[in-house]
Enzyme design. Structure first.
Site, PDB file in Angstrom:
ATOM      1  N   TYR A   1      31.560  34.222   4.880  1.00 43.87           N
ATOM      2  CA  TYR A   1      31.213  35.462   4.181  1.00 43.87           C
ATOM      3  C   TYR A   1      29.720  35.752   4.288  1.00 43.87           C
ATOM      4  O   TYR A   1      29.311  36.866   4.617  1.00 43.87           O
ATOM      5  CB  TYR A   1      31.693  35.436   2.729  1.00 43.87           C
ATOM      6  CG  TYR A   1      33.149  35.851   2.635  1.00 43.87           C
ATOM      7  CD1 TYR A   1      34.106  35.242   3.437  1.00 43.87           C
ATOM      8  CD2 TYR A   1      33.562  36.867   1.798  1.00 43.87           C
ATOM      9  CE1 TYR A   1      35.434  35.629   3.397  1.00 43.87           C
ATOM     10  CE2 TYR A   1      34.896  37.260   1.754  1.00 43.87           C
ATOM     11  CZ  TYR A   1      35.818  36.642   2.551  1.00 43.87           C
ATOM     12  OH  TYR A   1      37.131  37.042   2.515  1.00 43.87           O
TER      13      TYR A   1
ATOM     14  N   ASN B   1      40.853  38.322  -5.114  1.00 47.20           N
ATOM     15  CA  ASN B   1      41.813  39.375  -4.789  1.00 47.20           C
ATOM     16  C   ASN B   1      42.579  39.762  -6.053  1.00 47.20           C
ATOM     17  O   ASN B   1      42.424  39.131  -7.094  1.00 47.20           O
ATOM     18  CB  ASN B   1      42.815  38.876  -3.740  1.00 47.20           C
ATOM     19  CG  ASN B   1      42.236  38.877  -2.331  1.00 47.20           C
ATOM     20  OD1 ASN B   1      41.418  39.730  -1.981  1.00 47.20           O
ATOM     21  ND2 ASN B   1      42.657  37.938  -1.523  1.00 47.20           N
TER      22      ASN B   1
ATOM     23  N   HIS C   1      38.389  44.349   4.474  1.00 48.72           N
ATOM     24  CA  HIS C   1      37.924  44.957   3.217  1.00 48.72           C
ATOM     25  C   HIS C   1      36.912  46.078   3.460  1.00 48.72           C
ATOM     26  O   HIS C   1      35.937  46.226   2.721  1.00 48.72           O
ATOM     27  CB  HIS C   1      37.326  43.896   2.281  1.00 48.72           C
ATOM     28  CG  HIS C   1      38.327  42.873   1.849  1.00 48.72           C
ATOM     29  ND1 HIS C   1      39.183  43.085   0.794  1.00 48.72           N
ATOM     30  CD2 HIS C   1      38.617  41.644   2.340  1.00 48.72           C
ATOM     31  CE1 HIS C   1      39.962  42.015   0.649  1.00 48.72           C
ATOM     32  NE2 HIS C   1      39.657  41.145   1.575  1.00 48.72           N
TER      33      HIS C   1
END
Ligand code: NDP
Length: 476
Positions: A335, A125, A53
């Site tokens: 993350y 997403n 990303h």
């Protein structure tokens, strides 16, 4: 009148055009600190791009709750009438930071809500499912999307090799190769929380939930040919469209909806509701309207506000929590950890990431402590010096789990990687199916035939028309 320019230490600068030299032809003097500082800063203008990303666009907006869902959740951000400031970042997955926007790829749909109870991040997403369902396969999958270590080229053989050996990827591969695989713009696509999360109400009851953001601009997509023509002229087509729409007060909106499942229902569904490769069928779990999301303000500084923005599913608020979804469990760690590496230990203290509420932790030092900790005797916990303490009202009700600790084969959980893909295939019009076949054939160009055949066998298990269409497009 313009302000006087200074060094980073605030010392006024007399000349920002000419370096300090011994004689008009040089050499330069070591004491020209301002020149040294400029060059040193230039060397440090980049941080590592996101491993996935990397190419993204972002904007601020508002989440407005229009319906009463208090029977499912006590989260203040989800109470009727609540308006919460937020940030969205959209991205492609595989391309590097300079990649073109109009590429066939899943789009990241990351949201940060600056709520009165701290930040809630929903890192989804534009597709409701994902390629893998066990995080053990996540890094391998990403390697297939990135560059081949030897050739430094993208490698379609690696992609189809991995997918054809991982039948759970069929659902996402079908969406990726469908018309929706290249959204016309970031405004013309849906967003999905993808994972199953949980909502907890005032009574402490837990409900499983899926989050959906449906574009109110309508779904619009690009064919490969249309996308190629755009990329040939403009690599930033999505960034430009989002930025200009907002500058022109043409604010994009999404309808915020949820699906709810009780724990009783979760025990009897025909599919694993915590499997990221599956959706919850709408007929069984109808959509419930919650509110609207609008993007209405562009960032002023891309690097400070979008490149440094850090989204993580670890950020939840009271009344919203996680589920047993193995991929979600892994992302809760990985993350936040990615941002500690990419930005630094104290990344949450940066203006774009900082919550609106006061932050009270006992985390200690480390590079770039950006906030201003108040000197206190209470720098450990428990202490006798009135330091911040826990509040038992925020302890979550018990999280239902069962079973022995074991490395369960993720293919044995369900052998059915096919029926939801079949349902999607049957939703497609003839022209959408034709696009799907041709997109797959183009993406398989140059892939060895044994790998093509292994993948076609998976399409055949979904529907013989699916396999036949791909074969015809490939000329097999
Ligand atoms: P429904 O017919 O009730 O729902 C279909 C959903 O699929 C709608 O949300 C629709 O989104 C979306 N959709 C329609 N056409 C396409 C397409 N060509 N490509 C991708 N998505 C499309 O059926 P089910 O809930 O039983 O789902 C059937 C299949 O639809 C699933 O197996 C899944 O593949 C797909 N799907 C399901 C979703 C869900 O949460 N249940 C969400 C998205 C896709 P829209 O309103 O934007 O057209």
């Amino acid at each position: 009148m313009a302000k006087t320019m200074t060094t980073t230490a605030g010392n006024p600068i007399g000349d920002n055009q000419n370096s300090l030299s011994a004689g008009s032809r040089g050499p330069l003097l070591m004491q020209d600190y301002q020149l040294l500082e400029k060059l040193a800063h230039q060397n440090r203008e980049r941080i590592p791009e996101r491993v996935v990303h990397a190419k993204g666009s972002g904007a601020y907006g508002t989440l407005t709750i229009t319906e009463d869902i208090s029977k499912y959740t006590k989260a203040q951000v989800l109470q009727k009438g609540e308006k919460t400031p937020m940030l969205a970042r959209f991205s492609t997955v595989a391309g590097e930071k300079g990649a073109a926007d109009a590429e066939r790829d899943v789009r990241g749909f990351a949201l940060k809500f600056y709520t009165k109870e701290g930040n809630w991040d929903l890192v989804g997403n534009n597709t409701p499912v994902f390629f893998v369902k066990d995080p053990m396969k996540f890094p391998d999958f990403i390697h297939t999307q990135k560059r081949d270590p030897r050739t430094n080229l993208r490698n379609s053989t690696a992609m189809w090799d991995f997918w054809s050996l991982s039948p759970e990827s069929l659902h996402q591969v079908t969406i990726l190769m469908s018309d929706r695989g290249i959204p016309k713009s970031l405004r013309h696509m849906n967003g999905y929380g993808s994972h199953t999360y949980s909502l907890i109400n005032e009574a402490g009851e837990r409900f499983w939930v899926k989050f959906h953001f449906k574009t109110m601009q309508g779904i619009e997509t690009l064919t490969n040919k249309e996308a190629e023509a755009i990329v040939g002229k403009d690599r930033e087509s999505n960034q430009k469209d989002l930025y200009e729409s907002i500058e022109n007060s043409n604010f994009p909106k999404w309808s915020f909806e949820i699906q709810i499942m009780t724990d009783e229902q979760a025990k009897s569904t025909s599919f694993n509701p915590f499997d990221l490769t599956k959706v919850w069928p709408h007929k069984e779990f109808p959509m419930i309207k919650v509110g609207e999301m609008e993007l209405n303000r562009n960032p002023q500084h891309y690097f400070a506000e979008i490149e440094q923005s850090a989204f993580s599913p670890s950020n939840v608020v009271p009344g919203i929590s996680w589920s047993p979804d193995k991929m979600l469990q892994a992302r809760v760690f990985s993350y936040a950890d990615a941002h500690r590496y990419r930005i630094g230990t104290h990344y949450e203290a940066l203006p774009v990431n900082r919550p609106l509420v006061e932050v009270n932790t006992y985390h200690a030092d480390g590079p770039m402590r950006l906030d201003q900790p108040v000197g206190t005797d209470a720098y450990y916990e428990p202490n006798s010096f009135n330091g911040p303490i826990e509040d038992k009202q925020y302890v979550e009700p018990p999280f239902p789990v069962n079973g022995d600790g074991y490395r369960y084969d993720h293919h044995e959980d369900t052998q059915d990687h096919y029926s939801q893909v079949k349902a999607l295939f049957h939703l497609m019009s003839d022209s959408q199916k034709e696009q799907l076949f041709n997109n797959i054939a183009e993406a398989m160009d140059g892939v060895p035939q044994d790998i093509q055949k292994r993948q076609i066998a998976l399409f055949d298990t979904v529907d013989s028309d699916y396999a036949a269409g791909v074969k015809k497009a490939l000329g097999i």
